[in-house]
Scaffold this active site. Structure first.
Site, PDB file in Angstrom:
ATOM      1  N   SER A 177      14.713  -2.817  -9.578  1.00  0.00           N
ATOM      2  CA  SER A 177      13.423  -2.499  -8.963  1.00  0.00           C
ATOM      3  C   SER A 177      12.418  -1.863  -9.909  1.00  0.00           C
ATOM      4  CB  SER A 177      13.626  -1.623  -7.733  1.00  0.00           C
ATOM      5  OG  SER A 177      14.430  -0.509  -8.027  1.00  0.00           O
ATOM      6  N   HIS A 205      14.123  -7.301  -4.171  1.00  0.00           N
ATOM      7  CA  HIS A 205      12.953  -7.821  -4.900  1.00  0.00           C
ATOM      8  C   HIS A 205      13.082  -9.291  -5.270  1.00  0.00           C
ATOM      9  CE1 HIS A 205      11.266  -3.785  -5.296  1.00  0.00           C
ATOM     10  NE2 HIS A 205      12.520  -3.404  -5.465  1.00  0.00           N
ATOM     11  N   LYS A 237       9.090  -5.913   1.861  1.00  0.00           N
ATOM     12  CA  LYS A 237       8.497  -6.293   0.571  1.00  0.00           C
ATOM     13  C   LYS A 237       7.898  -7.700   0.695  1.00  0.00           C
ATOM     14  CE  LYS A 237      10.964  -2.738  -1.712  1.00  0.00           C
ATOM     15  NZ  LYS A 237      12.309  -2.199  -1.867  1.00  0.00           N
TER      16      LYS A 237
HETATM   17  C1  LIG Z   1      12.856  -0.941  -1.486  1.00  0.00           C
HETATM   18  C2  LIG Z   1      14.308  -1.079  -1.774  1.00  0.00           C
HETATM   19  C3  LIG Z   1      15.254  -0.707  -0.821  1.00  0.00           C
HETATM   20  C4  LIG Z   1      14.881   0.021   0.425  1.00  0.00           C
HETATM   21  O1  LIG Z   1      14.323  -0.817   1.370  1.00  0.00           O
HETATM   22  P1  LIG Z   1      13.415  -0.196   2.515  1.00  0.00           P
HETATM   23  O2  LIG Z   1      13.374  -1.249   3.558  1.00  0.00           O
HETATM   24  O3  LIG Z   1      12.110   0.101   1.894  1.00  0.00           O
HETATM   25  O4  LIG Z   1      14.121   1.051   2.989  1.00  0.00           O
HETATM   26  C5  LIG Z   1      16.577  -0.968  -1.097  1.00  0.00           C
HETATM   27  N1  LIG Z   1      16.953  -1.536  -2.259  1.00  0.00           N
HETATM   28  C6  LIG Z   1      16.072  -1.868  -3.209  1.00  0.00           C
HETATM   29  C7  LIG Z   1      16.544  -2.486  -4.481  1.00  0.00           C
HETATM   30  C8  LIG Z   1      14.724  -1.638  -2.995  1.00  0.00           C
HETATM   31  O5  LIG Z   1      13.847  -1.933  -3.942  1.00  0.00           O
END
Ligand SMILES: *Cc1c(COP(=O)(O)O)cnc(C)c1O
Length: 388
Positions: A177, A205, A237
């Site tokens: 990330s 991602h 995302k």
């Molecule tokens: C953003 C993210 C999460 C968390 O997801 P949310 O739905 O925002 O709680 C988990 N793992 C990774 C790799 C992330 O980038």
């Protein structure tokens, strides 16, 4: 209490690690109003540009008319609506797995899955740069929690060899990330098979961005259930909505329903959010031009940034780190870019290792090539190439 807390906060300020929030006055888009200024947003995770999409918003409104705002209870009581169920079926088909289970967030999916799969006497083994929610899930489990060096297969295999735990859970981000690089999933999965470990991949991602149909890194590499038995995707995302899912076998999903505390003891997502995600999933699958456009924008940004001598990461994904190497300077640069009209992530420890402060620039299918060129020009005017 306050005196103790103030002392701790002051220390945080002195270390240049104090965090503050911006008040954003418009919805997630390529240009947003932030505290009285119009800024081009290069820090959201809205990679496909769906967070403000008309059809998805319309689906949310229509479902709200039918189902109201709240689900009113957890999934196991009376909160599991037909819309959640339909979304789970479609997410399973989308990820090429027999079943999928919705969670209220990615953080909760990771905590819940790890804790349902391992316990005392087991091993949970993670890449050292995994997302905080995975690391926290590992810590909370009573399993022996070990990390291996970032994408280092020698370090990974050593730790697998050292363990005689009855269950070994190997966990990695698909796309990292903060760096945007990919986990070497084929090698990791081969090591998991060799040492009888279970592989869990968090593709927060990668989902939506990679693979012809947006199925993520596992789609791109053609890796099915046998190679990646536990697949996590998030919906806040690329999907532009909210929530997360775990996809896998019947036995996995039933195990999560029985034993995942972050699934059992929380209110189900609003059904209208699930309806919006159904609309989003259709666009994610079908509008391949969004992924094509991202590829073009990423290449354009990297070409421009290399020409002005910036230190980029090894990433071909929409996450483009620009290394600044001083945790103090990264904040200054972030501020200067804001004055020039650009909002970028300025990332410091503990989110990244000490001394690896960076701009985290993210691209979205909503950006124009012109906006990317303007960002590169703004970076050029800061002379970062020379300073590095
Ligand atoms: C953003 C993210 C999460 C968390 O997801 P949310 O739905 O925002 O709680 C988990 N793992 C990774 C790799 C992330 O980038």
């Amino acid at each position: 209490m306050d005196a103790t807390l103030e002392a701790q906060l002051n220390l945080r300020r002195q270390e240049h690690l104090y965090r503050t929030r911006l008040n954003v006055a418009s919805g997630c888009a390529s240009t947003q109003w932030v505290e009285g200024h119009s800024l081009v947003n290069f820090c959201s995770n809205d990679y496909l540009g769906l967070a403000g999409h008309k059809d998805i918003t319309q689906a949310l409104k229509q479902a709200a008319d039918l189902y109201g705002t709240g689900s009113g209870a957890s999934h196991l009581v009376s909160g599991h609506s037909v819309v959640h169920h339909k979304l789970e079926e479609q997410l399973a088909a989308f990820s090429g797995r027999p079943r999928a289970l919705l969670f209220s967030s990615g953080y909760m999916a990771n905590m819940g899955a790890i804790n349902a799969l391992v316990g005392r006497r087991d091993l949970v083994l993670q890449d050292q740069l995994n997302h905080a929610s995975l690391l926290d899930g590992g810590r909370l489990s009573q399993a022996d929690f070990k990390r291996y060096k970032h994408v280092d297969m020698v370090s990974l295999e050593q730790r697998l060899e050292q363990s005689s735990a009855p269950r070994k859970l190997l966990v990695t981000d698909g796309v990292f990330s903060m760096d945007g690089n990919l986990a070497p999933l084929e090698k990791i999965s081969a090591l998991a098979a060799k040492h009888s470990a279970w592989l869990m991949v968090d593709d927060a991602h990668g989902i939506g961005v990679l693979g012809h149909r947006g199925g993520g890194l596992t789609e791109e590499l053609g890796m099915g259930l046998d190679q990646v038995p536990v697949l996590v995707g998030t919906l806040g995302k690329s999907f532009g909505t909210f929530g997360a899912f775990v996809a896998g076998s019947e036995a996995l999903i039933e195990t999560l329903i029985q034993f995942s505390r972050s699934y059992i003891y929380t209110t189900a997502l609003p059904p209208a959010i699930a309806a919006a995600t159904l609309a989003s999933l259709k666009i994610v699958r079908e509008e391949t031009w969004r992924r094509d456009k991202l590829v073009t924008l990423v290449a354009r940004f990297r070409d421009g940034a290399e020409q002005i001598g910036l230190q980029l990461g090894e990433s071909n994904t929409p996450i483009q780190p620009v290394l600044i190497n001083s945790d103090e300077k990264v904040m200054q640069v972030g501020q200067q870019l804001r004055s020039a009209g650009f909002l970028v992530g300025a990332i410091r420890p503990p989110t990244v290792p000490a001394g690896t402060g960076r701009l985290r620039i993210t691209l979205s299918a909503n950006h124009s090539e012109e906006q990317v060129d303007q960002l590169v020009a703004a970076l050029d005017s800061l002379n970062l190439g020379a300073a590095n």
